[in-house]
Each structure stands twice: as C-alpha cells, then as structure tokens.
Write a protein that holds these residues in place. Structure first.
Motif, short mmCIF file in Angstrom:
data_model
loop_
_atom_site.label_atom_id
_atom_site.label_comp_id
_atom_site.label_asym_id
_atom_site.label_seq_id
_atom_site.Cartn_x
_atom_site.Cartn_y
_atom_site.Cartn_z
N THR A 1 -3.60 -3.70 24.46
CA THR A 1 -4.67 -3.08 25.25
C THR A 1 -4.75 -1.58 24.93
N SER B 1 -7.81 -17.33 16.02
CA SER B 1 -6.96 -17.11 17.20
C SER B 1 -7.79 -16.98 18.48
N LEU B 2 -9.01 -16.45 18.37
CA LEU B 2 -9.85 -16.31 19.59
C LEU B 2 -10.03 -17.67 20.26
N CYS B 3 -10.20 -18.70 19.45
CA CYS B 3 -10.45 -20.04 20.01
C CYS B 3 -9.16 -20.73 20.45
N LYS B 4 -8.04 -20.28 19.83
CA LYS B 4 -6.75 -20.86 20.26
C LYS B 4 -6.31 -20.27 21.60
N GLN B 5 -6.75 -19.00 21.85
CA GLN B 5 -6.25 -18.30 23.05
C GLN B 5 -7.23 -18.29 24.21
N THR B 6 -8.44 -18.83 24.01
CA THR B 6 -9.45 -18.83 25.08
C THR B 6 -10.12 -20.21 25.09
N THR B 7 -11.11 -20.36 25.96
CA THR B 7 -11.82 -21.64 26.01
C THR B 7 -13.10 -21.58 25.18
N ILE B 8 -13.27 -20.50 24.40
CA ILE B 8 -14.49 -20.35 23.59
C ILE B 8 -14.42 -21.31 22.39
N LYS B 9 -15.51 -22.04 22.17
CA LYS B 9 -15.50 -23.07 21.12
C LYS B 9 -15.70 -22.46 19.73
N ASP C 1 -10.96 -6.89 18.88
CA ASP C 1 -9.61 -7.21 19.35
C ASP C 1 -8.65 -6.32 18.58
N ALA D 1 -17.02 -16.83 16.98
CA ALA D 1 -15.68 -17.21 17.45
C ALA D 1 -15.02 -18.17 16.47
#
Ligand code: UDP
Length: 245
Positions: A134, A101-109, A120, A98
């Motif tokens: 999608t 953008s994955l970390c900006k858009q989710t709670t994944i660190k 994605d 991760a």
C-alpha cells in the motif's frame, strides 16, 4: 561480453555490466525465462535478443513522447546501453483487463475490461515474494517520497496511453504490464528495466473469435508452447509498423 567490463548485477533475465562512461551501463539480455518467483525456469534460445530488440523499439517510441527512460542505444542485438540508475524497489503494474494474479486474488473474472486502468504496486523483494503493497506502507518504509510515488504513478498512466494505442495499431491488446523506475546520477526519475512480452500481457486481436491468444510470457507460465514464435511475431509487427509510419 568483453571481459574489460565488470559484472555489476545479475538478475533472472539480464546481466548488468560497467561501461567506459561511469554514468552508463551495458545490459545483456539472457535467454532464461523464469516464472512464479523463479520456481519455474527454462532457456529459450533467441529470447534475449528478441526482448532486447522489442524493448529498444518501445523505449524509442516512449522517448519520442517525452517519457524519461534509461535507454541510450542498442550496442548489438542482445546488449543495450542504458543510463546507470539506482533502482526504486517497487514493481508498478498497470492493468487494463483483468487477468493473472488480479483474478486469483479477487472475484473479478479473467478477461473483464476495467472501466479505468488499475495500478497495483508490489515491493520488489524476492525473499518476501514481491508482496502487493500500500501507499502507506511505502511511506512507512521510506522507499521514496509520496511526491515521487505520485510522479511514477502518473508516468505509468501516461505510458499506458501511449503503449495501448501503439499496440492497437499492430493488432495487439495491452492487457497489463509491469514497470520499474530508478534515479539517475542527477536524481531524475527514469523508466528502467525492459518493456517486452516478458513483462507485458499482449493478446492477439487479429483473430476473429473470442478465444484468448497470448503472445507473451503466459505461453511459458501456462505451458502453451511457441514462446519464441510469439515474441518473433511481436517484433515483426513492431518493425513493420515502424517501417511504414
Ligand atoms: N509481471 C512481471 N514480473 C513479475 C510479476 C508480474 O513482469 O514479477 C507482469 C506480468 O507479466 C503481467 C503483469 O505484470 O504482465 C501482471 O502480472 P500479475 O500480477 O497478473 O502476475 P502473474 O499472473 O504473472 O503472477
């Protein structure tokens, strides 16, 4: 470029020209770097050449593993001959770790290892800012059939297996990457665009500590400096590995 060849398309990092063979094109790699949908721009002398050489080596590795690609051959250090394709307007991002953008858009660190690769898909459309999309929306827009979408996803997973292990051999961690595909004149699906530190995140594994050392476009995105040195180091490791294997 010899003015006999017509400019068909100019993107942020490449120019595409006609070729004597109508089924082929000449792709010139530019020195420009852009980020954040071209809001940030800079020229790095020698980047075009480095990305062209790195991409060519990687396409050759993938072709040996039977991945269909648009790559034909290098014409010179910053021009690649490729098969002419009709671009599928999707950007397929595969993530092993991760970041971005994955970390900006989710709670994944940032830096979390993903238990399986995450795919994605983004719509390639600058006006819409390349939105995350999608499968159902892709179908609704008739971008491509669900059969071809599955084919592209499976190719991306296969490419990840090949590249992850290749980069590990040269002490680089393949964090994530973005691929683009197209149809050739016979409607075969081919991997297109480029595979370089401009569209892959590569972290140096040769350091014996936990700090992240990015050898990719994050050097430009995050103002870390040393972009040309990082890209040159990647090409040097690839060439050394290919010489001895
Ligand atoms: N990427 C790319 N072109 C784009 C967006 C992303 O080549 O327009 C690559 C990027 O270099 C990284 C991966 O796709 O290797 C994932 O990028 P991410 O979605 O995290 O976006 P970013 O953090 O670059 O905004």
């Amino acid at each position: 470029m010899n003015n006999k060849y017509e400019l068909i398309y100019e993107g942020k990092a490449k120019k595409v020209f006609t070729h004597d063979d109508l089924d082929k094109v000449k792709i010139e790699f530019k020195d420009d770097a852009t980020a954040f949908n071209a809001l940030k721009k800079e020229k790095f002398e020698g980047k075009g050449k480095l990305n062209c050489l790195i991409s060519s080596r990687i396409f050759e590795i993938l072709i040996k593993s039977n991945i269909p690609t648009h790559f034909v051959q290098l014409e010179n250090e910053n021009i690649m001959i490729a098969k002419k394709i009709r671009v599928i307007p999707l950007e397929i991002v595969l993530r092993n770790t991760a970041y971005g953008s994955l970390c900006k858009q989710t709670t994944i660190k940032p830096g979390t290892s993903l238990s399986k690769p995450l795919i994605d898909i983004y719509l390639k459309n600058d006006e819409l800012n390349d939105p995350l999309i999608t499968k159902d929306r892709i179908e609704l827009m008739n971008v491509l059939s669900s059969h071809d979408l599955e084919l592209i996803i499976n190719l991306t997973l296969k490419i990840n297996v090949i590249l992850k292990s290749f980069f590990e051999n040269i002490q680089l961690k393949l964090v994530d990457f973005k691929l683009e595909f197209g149809y050739d004149t016979r409607n075969n699906i081919l991997l297109a665009d480029e595979i370089s530190p401009d569209n892959c995140r590569l972290w140096d594994l040769s350091q014996n500590n936990d700090t992240i050392l990015s050898l990719d476009k994050d050097r430009f995105r995050n103002d870390l400096g040393g972009l040309i040195e990082a890209y040159s180091e990647i090409l040097r490791r690839i060439n050394n590995f290919l010489k001895t294997n």
